[in-house]
Design an enzyme around this catalytic site. Structure first.
Site, PDB file in Angstrom:
ATOM      1  N   LYS A   1     -13.787 -60.886  19.713  1.00 58.38           N
ATOM      2  CA  LYS A   1     -14.510 -59.684  20.279  1.00 58.38           C
ATOM      3  C   LYS A   1     -13.691 -58.420  20.010  1.00 58.38           C
ATOM      4  O   LYS A   1     -14.073 -57.370  19.814  1.00 58.38           O
ATOM      5  CB  LYS A   1     -14.808 -59.877  21.777  1.00 58.38           C
ATOM      6  CG  LYS A   1     -15.681 -58.754  22.334  1.00 58.38           C
ATOM      7  CD  LYS A   1     -16.798 -58.712  21.895  1.00 58.38           C
ATOM      8  CE  LYS A   1     -17.780 -57.342  22.277  1.00 58.38           C
ATOM      9  NZ  LYS A   1     -18.770 -56.888  21.709  1.00 58.38           N
TER      10      LYS A   1
ATOM     11  N   CYS B   1     -21.418 -48.579  39.470  1.00 60.40           N
ATOM     12  CA  CYS B   1     -20.537 -49.082  40.670  1.00 60.40           C
ATOM     13  C   CYS B   1     -21.054 -50.595  41.174  1.00 60.40           C
ATOM     14  O   CYS B   1     -22.370 -50.874  40.752  1.00 60.40           O
ATOM     15  CB  CYS B   1     -20.488 -48.086  41.598  1.00 60.40           C
ATOM     16  SG  CYS B   1     -20.119 -46.611  41.252  1.00 60.40           S
TER      17      CYS B   1
ATOM     18  N   GLU C   1     -22.442 -61.132  10.505  1.00 62.64           N
ATOM     19  CA  GLU C   1     -21.809 -61.631  11.524  1.00 62.64           C
ATOM     20  C   GLU C   1     -22.049 -63.238  12.006  1.00 62.64           C
ATOM     21  O   GLU C   1     -21.480 -63.850  12.387  1.00 62.64           O
ATOM     22  CB  GLU C   1     -21.673 -60.585  12.706  1.00 62.64           C
ATOM     23  CG  GLU C   1     -20.651 -59.409  12.408  1.00 62.64           C
ATOM     24  CD  GLU C   1     -20.671 -58.509  13.421  1.00 62.64           C
ATOM     25  OE1 GLU C   1     -19.320 -58.135  13.686  1.00 62.64           O
ATOM     26  OE2 GLU C   1     -21.853 -57.989  13.938  1.00 62.64           O
TER      27      GLU C   1
ATOM     28  N   ASN D   1     -24.395 -46.524  44.475  1.00 62.50           N
ATOM     29  CA  ASN D   1     -24.363 -46.723  42.961  1.00 62.50           C
ATOM     30  C   ASN D   1     -25.493 -45.710  42.257  1.00 62.50           C
ATOM     31  O   ASN D   1     -26.417 -45.633  42.494  1.00 62.50           O
ATOM     32  CB  ASN D   1     -24.758 -48.208  42.431  1.00 62.50           C
ATOM     33  CG  ASN D   1     -24.742 -48.320  40.998  1.00 62.50           C
ATOM     34  OD1 ASN D   1     -23.990 -47.562  40.340  1.00 62.50           O
ATOM     35  ND2 ASN D   1     -25.443 -49.189  40.317  1.00 62.50           N
ATOM     36  N   GLY D   2     -25.083 -44.678  41.551  1.00 65.89           N
ATOM     37  CA  GLY D   2     -25.758 -43.828  40.882  1.00 65.89           C
ATOM     38  C   GLY D   2     -25.356 -42.410  40.976  1.00 65.89           C
ATOM     39  O   GLY D   2     -24.215 -41.987  41.171  1.00 65.89           O
TER      40      GLY D   2
ATOM     41  N   GLU E   1     -25.058 -51.257   9.578  1.00 62.47           N
ATOM     42  CA  GLU E   1     -24.924 -51.795  10.667  1.00 62.47           C
ATOM     43  C   GLU E   1     -25.791 -53.111  10.897  1.00 62.47           C
ATOM     44  O   GLU E   1     -25.610 -54.346  11.180  1.00 62.47           O
ATOM     45  CB  GLU E   1     -25.099 -50.953  12.068  1.00 62.47           C
ATOM     46  CG  GLU E   1     -25.055 -51.713  13.262  1.00 62.47           C
ATOM     47  CD  GLU E   1     -23.851 -52.226  13.497  1.00 62.47           C
ATOM     48  OE1 GLU E   1     -23.786 -53.038  14.418  1.00 62.47           O
ATOM     49  OE2 GLU E   1     -22.700 -52.145  12.873  1.00 62.47           O
TER      50      GLU E   1
ATOM     51  N   ARG F   1     -18.207 -53.670  37.016  1.00 66.13           N
ATOM     52  CA  ARG F   1     -19.198 -52.455  37.000  1.00 66.13           C
ATOM     53  C   ARG F   1     -18.172 -51.263  37.416  1.00 66.13           C
ATOM     54  O   ARG F   1     -18.923 -50.112  37.292  1.00 66.13           O
ATOM     55  CB  ARG F   1     -20.050 -52.929  38.150  1.00 66.13           C
ATOM     56  CG  ARG F   1     -20.886 -53.817  37.697  1.00 66.13           C
ATOM     57  CD  ARG F   1     -22.109 -54.132  38.843  1.00 66.13           C
ATOM     58  NE  ARG F   1     -22.903 -53.063  39.083  1.00 66.13           N
ATOM     59  CZ  ARG F   1     -24.038 -53.036  38.120  1.00 66.13           C
ATOM     60  NH1 ARG F   1     -24.539 -53.686  37.490  1.00 66.13           N
ATOM     61  NH2 ARG F   1     -24.974 -51.689  38.344  1.00 66.13           N
TER      62      ARG F   1
ATOM     63  N   LYS G   1     -24.901 -56.976  11.086  1.00 67.48           N
ATOM     64  CA  LYS G   1     -25.182 -58.130  12.061  1.00 67.48           C
ATOM     65  C   LYS G   1     -25.778 -59.128  11.705  1.00 67.48           C
ATOM     66  O   LYS G   1     -25.442 -60.188  12.187  1.00 67.48           O
ATOM     67  CB  LYS G   1     -26.396 -57.347  13.100  1.00 67.48           C
ATOM     68  CG  LYS G   1     -25.983 -56.288  13.809  1.00 67.48           C
ATOM     69  CD  LYS G   1     -25.347 -56.616  15.238  1.00 67.48           C
ATOM     70  CE  LYS G   1     -23.771 -56.601  15.032  1.00 67.48           C
ATOM     71  NZ  LYS G   1     -23.192 -55.327  14.816  1.00 67.48           N
TER      72      LYS G   1
ATOM     73  N   HIS H   1     -28.460 -47.515  -9.349  1.00 69.66           N
ATOM     74  CA  HIS H   1     -26.983 -47.326  -9.772  1.00 69.66           C
ATOM     75  C   HIS H   1     -26.546 -48.713  -9.632  1.00 69.66           C
ATOM     76  O   HIS H   1     -25.216 -48.835  -9.083  1.00 69.66           O
ATOM     77  CB  HIS H   1     -26.158 -46.300  -9.013  1.00 69.66           C
ATOM     78  CG  HIS H   1     -26.794 -44.897  -9.438  1.00 69.66           C
ATOM     79  ND1 HIS H   1     -26.501 -44.082 -10.412  1.00 69.66           N
ATOM     80  CD2 HIS H   1     -27.483 -44.147  -8.712  1.00 69.66           C
ATOM     81  CE1 HIS H   1     -26.857 -43.099 -10.339  1.00 69.66           C
ATOM     82  NE2 HIS H   1     -27.686 -42.857  -9.301  1.00 69.66           N
TER      83      HIS H   1
END
Length: 617
Positions: free
Chosen positions: A612, A2, A490, A101-102, A483, A27, A487, A506
């Site tokens: 994005k 938050c 990209e 917040n939490g 991945e 947030r 990266k 192979h």
């Protein structure tokens, strides 16, 4: 996750607070509220569910005025996103308001205790307990009452509190989530992040865990939770608005890499009991009985999210003993997929608006499958169309190359796998408890990996001229190899491929020569027989690469002397369980790709030809 904003000074507080909330809306944005103390020493509160504009409409319809106050924009954890559950929250007498917040982990026991003492609760939130605790301890001095109250809290929290019985004072406290205090000319600010107050002051300091700040028209005092005076160094922020968002990092991608420990903590927050080892998915809106009826899982995603889903297959099959298929969203609906009864389709998307994944979700629903979304954006289309949603709390990810969204998705899949294992009876309480304990330690281990920036800078200096890379992994480490290769592709435009290490004979062995860097995931969980077998076989793959003069970059567990002896370059990560190793392995691969791309002069945050969020096919 938050957002909090507070102001005290000579101006009207409401415009300052609302402007700050607007800058923090990333947030959380399922409800918002503001409270100020009027000239008549009366606490006035306005709250609204939904986006911040709804609060602005409420204020316009029913204005409020005062020279100090606090505001909040919410990402719901405890309690539905309604006006009633929106912050700020009051005590019984209406003399205290709190924004938070939490998560207060022991709020149920505190609530029961306070109710037995005559306190009446009006909301479903954990935060309301804090207002009642402060009321219980308030005897003329607000900061003393706040300090006594927070000593009774378990969990993580950032708080701001005001009271009509101790006016012209904002008390803020931190134990976990960030709190920044801004110092202006005869005015002072408190917020969850720098951008909220940067347009008003550039002189700020950040609270440490265990700090309490007392803001008055005359200045700011700092103490610890025991009331002892503390001091924090003031920083003069020189960022422009874009730099403020970057938090001082050179690129958004680097900032987001370093935000991963926090993102993983936030994704775990409130979903696991450290003592019991239980996993809770109360917000998912799919019942335990429905989860128990599942006989098969299909995971559908694109790009980085597909790699997370592939790792999720290993996790869910291991923990829940359910068969899992993983599909590309772009292929799923075009092959007329067979979806048997009692199939759960898990759709994974950072933005929740990925066109191919959304189309696949609709195809699955049309064929009778219940869908579960793993997503980072509240209210996105995929979450609206899913039967249930498991939110990742990574925060906004601006860099095109996904980093913290990926590790948050992996964390969510671990939580889902553990939950399924528990409700299906395939995961013992002992194993679950150890997994939860180890996962809770993982953010700290990740921070340790992030601290070694020199290793990646030095490696980049050696390898950035390579025209090709090969990434190898076995079992659950194979998706991480994929991945890692993505990266690098990209953001550096170097051709890179990820392969299962067992497939080297192979075909890929033909590519190896003295110019080819081969990144090998050679970690090991010493408590896992399967992990040890994979490790031994991976060492054999390293020998194959060395025999052909390839350049070996090994990601290995700390203390592994054999991998260190065999590799040309070694990256060490802490030892942890087999299913958790991918979260730590990914960080070096992200940093290696980042530093290579920077050295090659590439636009790290906005690589060519990419966007994005892919919202068209």
């Amino acid at each position: 996750m938050c957002g909090i904003v507070g102001y005290i000074g000579g101006r009207e507080a409401v415009p300052v607070i609302v402007d700050g909330l607007r800058r923090l809306e990333y947030r959380g944005y399922d409800s918002a509220g503001v409270a100020v103390l009027s000239e008549e020493k009366c606490l006035e509160v306005r709250r609204a569910s939904g986006k911040l504009r709804n609060l602005e409409d409420a204020i316009q319809a029913n204005p409020l005025s005062g020279s100090y106050g606090i505001g909040h924009t919410r990402w719901a954890t405890h309690g539905r996103p309604t006006e009633e559950n929106a912050h700020p929250h009051r005590d019984c007498k209406g003399e205290i308001v709190v924004v938070h917040n939490g998560i207060v982990e022991n709020y149920l026991s505190l609530r029961k205790q306070l109710a037995s003492e005559g306190h009446t609760f009006k909301t479903e939130t954990d935060t309301e307990v804090v207002a009642h605790l402060v009321e219980k301890h308030l005897n003329g001095n607000l900061e003393d009452a706040v300090r006594k109250a927070i000593k009774q809290l378990s969990g993580v929290f950032a708080l701001s509190v005001i009271s009509s019985s101790d006016p012209e004072k904002i008390v803020a406290a931190r134990s976990g989530p960030p709190v920044v205090v801004g110092l202006g000319q005869n005015e002072f600010f408190v917020a969850s992040d720098v951008p909220a107050i940067l347009s008003h002051t550039r002189d700020m300091f950040f609270l440490n865990d265990g700090d309490v700040a007392i803001l008055t028209p005359g200045g700011v005092r700092l103490t610890d939770f025991d009331g002892q005076t503390v001091r924090r160094q003031i920083s003069h922020i020189l960022w422009d608005p874009v730099m403020a968002e970057k938090g001082g990092y050179k690129h958004f991608m680097l900032k987001e890499i370093f935000e991963q420990p926090r993102a993983i903590k936030d994704t775990m927050l409130g979903r696991m009991g450290l003592e019991s080892g239980r996993v809770f998915l109360d917000e998912v809106s799919i019942s335990e009985a429905e989860f128990r009826e599942i006989q098969q899982i299909k995971i559908v995603a694109c790009g980085t999210s597909w790699h997370a889903g592939l790792a999720g297959k290993f996790i869910i099959e291991r923990l829940a003993r359910l068969p899992v298929e993983v599909d590309y969203g772009s292929e799923f609906r075009y092959r007329d997929p067979i979806i048997p009864p009692n199939t759960l389709t898990v759709v994974i998307s950072q933005s929740g608006e990925t066109a191919d994944t959304l189309a696949a979700q609709r195809e699955a629903k049309q064929k009778g499958s219940k869908t579960l979304a793993i997503c980072n954006v509240v209210g996105s289309m995929i979450t609206r169309e899913a039967a249930g949603t498991l939110m990742t709390h990574a925060g906004p990810e601006i860099g095109v190359a996904s980093t913290k969204a990926f590790t948050s998705q992996l964390t969510a899949l671990l939580i889902l796998g553990m939950y399924l294992g528990q409700v299906r009876g395939t995961l013992s309480p002992d194993v679950s408890s150890r997994l939860v304990q180890d996962l809770s330690r993982l953010p700290g281990q990740m921070e340790h990996v992030l601290s070694d920036t020199a290793t990646y800078e030095n490696l980049a200096r050696v390898l950035f001229r390579a025209s090709d890379f090969l990434y190898l992994g076995r079992g659950i480490h194979f998706p991480i190899a994929l991945e890692g290769a993505l990266k690098l592709k990209e953001i550096s435009y170097i051709h890179a491929e990820g392969y299962p290490a067992g497939e080297m004979k192979h075909g890929p062995n033909a590519l190896i020569d003295e110019n080819l860097p081969v990144v090998v995931l050679a970690t090991c969980d010493p408590e896992s027989e399967e992990s040890r077998v994979h490790y031994e076989k991976t060492l054999s793959n390293i020998q194959e690469v060395k025999a052909r003069s390839g350049i070996v970059v090994a990601v290995a567990s700390e203390g592994d002397e054999e991998a260190a002896r065999m590799a040309d370059h070694l990256i060490s990560i802490p030892v942890t369980r087999e299913l958790l190793l991918p979260l730590l392995e990914m960080v070096p691969l992200q940093l290696l790709a980042y530093h290579i791309a920077v050295r090659r002069g590439c636009d790290v945050d906005q690589p060519r030809n990419l966007a994005k969020s892919v919202t068209v096919e």
